[in-house]
Design an enzyme around this catalytic site. Structure first.
Site, short mmCIF file in Angstrom:
data_model
loop_
_atom_site.label_atom_id
_atom_site.label_comp_id
_atom_site.label_asym_id
_atom_site.label_seq_id
_atom_site.Cartn_x
_atom_site.Cartn_y
_atom_site.Cartn_z
N GLY A 140 43.68 39.69 35.58
CA GLY A 140 42.77 39.43 36.68
C GLY A 140 43.52 38.66 37.75
N CYS A 141 43.33 39.01 39.01
CA CYS A 141 44.15 38.44 40.08
C CYS A 141 43.94 36.93 40.22
CB CYS A 141 43.88 39.15 41.40
SG CYS A 141 42.13 39.24 41.87
N ASN A 142 42.70 36.47 40.20
CA ASN A 142 42.45 35.03 40.28
C ASN A 142 42.99 34.32 39.05
OD1 ASN A 142 40.86 35.13 42.74
ND2 ASN A 142 39.19 35.97 41.51
N THR B 237 46.81 33.94 39.07
CA THR B 237 47.22 32.99 40.11
C THR B 237 47.06 31.55 39.62
OG1 THR B 237 46.52 34.56 41.80
CG2 THR B 237 46.88 32.30 42.50
#
Length: 347
Positions: free
Chosen positions: A149-151, A154
Site C-alpha cells: 500500500g502506498c501510504n 511510505t
C-alpha cells in the site's frame, strides 16, 4: 530471456503505471491487458499517454485470459485478486498490487477489510529493514509478491530505521499525510471530483480506521518493534499524484542527535531508491513525480523529544507500480533498477 506479461486492471491508475514502467523494460513483452467494464476497448482509449501500447485491446479479466503468461500483475481493488490465485498456478511469477496478500494476520484482515482472507505473499518493499536484514533478501526467487500500500510503505520506510536502531519509541507513532486522489483509484466518486478537490484539503479515514494501519504495524514489527501503535491521518490535497508523509515518534532513552541521524544514514546510505537528504533539507512531492524514489528529510525536535521524518513519494510509482517492478526485477535475478529511474519530471 524475454518474459511475457499480462496486466489486469489495465484501464486504472495503478495498472496504467505498471504498463508505463514495463513498456520501457527490455526483458518484458506486454502481451495481454485486461479490464472489466471496459473490456473490448482499445487500451489507448483509457491510457492515452501509453503511445507505444496503442495496438493493445483490453480483454476480459478471467482466469483463462490471464493464464499462460510468465508474469501476471493483478492491479485490482482489494478483495478481487484472490479469486484468480488458484487459476494462475502455471505462472512463474504473480504480483498483486491490491491488498489481498499483504497481511499476515487474518484478524487484522477481518478488522480492516473483511471478506475472504488469503495467504500472505512476499512483501514487495525491498529496502524495508527486517530482523534478518532487508526485505530484498526474501524477494530473491519469489514467485508470489504482494506490492505494498502506498501510504503504508511510505510510513514504514520512514520509521523502520529508527525502530531497528532502537532510537525511537514505536508505541507512539503519529503520521499525517498529504495525498493525491489517484491513490483512491479511477472509479467515479463525488468527493474525488476536481470541483470537490480544488482549493481544499480534506481528511479521511480519521481515528484509526484507515486500512493501511495494520500493514504499517506489520512492517514495524518486522523491523523489531514489539507493540507498534500509530495515529494515522491522511489528507486529500489537490495534486494528482504524490504523498508527503510527516511522521514522528518519541526519542528512545538517551539517544544522541548523531546516533539518531546515523540510524537513517546507515539504513539508506547505499540504497538507490530511498535517499536521506542532507541535514536541514526537506523533500517536496514535485521532486519525485514519475520517479521510483522516496526522499526523506529528518529533523530532531528536542523540545518535544521527538524524531520527525518527512518522506515524499509518487504514490503510483514508488508507492505501487515502481515497488512492484523493482520487486519483480529482484525475484527474476535482473538488475534491480531495470526500467526504473530516480529522476523525476519537472516542472
Amino acid at each position: 530471456m524475454t518474459y511475457s506479461v499480462a496486466v489486469s486492471g489495465a484501464s486504472g491508475y495503478a495498472g496504467g503505471e505498471v504498463l508505463r514502467l514495463l513498456a520501457g523494460h527490455p526483458d518484458i513483452e506486454i502481451r495481454t491487458v485486461t479490464a472489466h467494464s471496459s473490456a473490448g476497448d482499445p487500451l489507448i482509449a483509457h491510457q492515452p499517454h501509453l503511445r507505444s501500447l496503442r495496438d493493445l485491446v483490453l480483454q476480459p479479466t478471467t482466469p483463462e485470459v490471464l493464464a499462460g503468461h510468465d508474469i501476471v500483475v493483478l492491479a485490482l481493488p482489494h478483495g478481487q485478486s484472490g479469486q484468480y490465485t488458484d487459476a494462475l498456478g502455471d505462472a512463474s511469477l504473480v504480483i498483486d498490487a491490491g491488498a489481498d496478500h499483504r497481511l499476515t494476520s487474518e484478524a487484522d484482515w477481518n478488522a480492516f477489510y473483511g471478506g475472504s482472507f488469503h495467504e500472505p505473499w512476499t512483501y514487495g518493499v525491498p529496502e524495508l529493514i527486517t530482523a534478518t536484514g532487508r526485505q530484498r533478501d526474501r524477494l530473491v526467487g519469489a514467485t508470489r509478491i504482494a506490492a505494498p500500500g502506498c501510504n503504508a510503505s511510505t510510513v514504514s520506510l520512514s520509521m523502520a530505521p529508527g525502530v531497528a536502531a532502537g532510537v525511537i519509541d514505536a508505541s507512539d507513532v503519529v503520521s499525517v499525510l498529504a495525498v493525491g486522489p489517484s491513490g483512491a483509484g479511477k472509479a467515479l466518486k463525488t468527493h474525488l471530483l476536481g470541483a470537490e478537490l480544488m482549493g481544499t484539503a480534506s481528511p479521511y479515514a480519521v481515528g484509526g480506521t484507515h486500512r493501511h494501519i495494520p500493514e504499517i504495524q506489520q512492517a514495524l514489527r518486522q523491523a523489531g518493534a514489539s507493540d507498534p501503535r500509530i495515529s494515522f491521518t491522511p489528507v486529500l490535497v489537490p495534486m494528482a499524484r504524490g504523498i508527503l508523509a510527516t511522521t514522528s515518534a518519541p526519542i528512545a532513552g538517551d539517544a544522541s542527535d548523531s546516533e539518531i541521524r546515523e540510524a537513517w544514514e546507515s539504513a539508506y546510505g547505499d540504497e538507490t531508491f530511498v535517499q536521506l537528504l542532507p541535514e536541514g533539507q526537506m523533500p517536496r512531492t514535485a521532486d519525485v513525480l514519475g520517479a521510483n524514489t522516496a526522499l526523506i528529510g529528518l529533523a530532531i525536535d528536542r523540545a518535544a523529544n521527538r524524531v520527525v521524518v518527512v518522506t515524499a513519494v509518487d504514490n503510483l510509482a514508488k508507492g505501487t507500480a515502481g515497488a512492484a517492478v523493482q520487486s519483480m526485477n529482484i525475484a527474476l535475478g535482473l538488475p534491480e533498477d531495470r526500467a526504473l529511474t530516480v529522476n523525476g519530471v519537472a516542472p
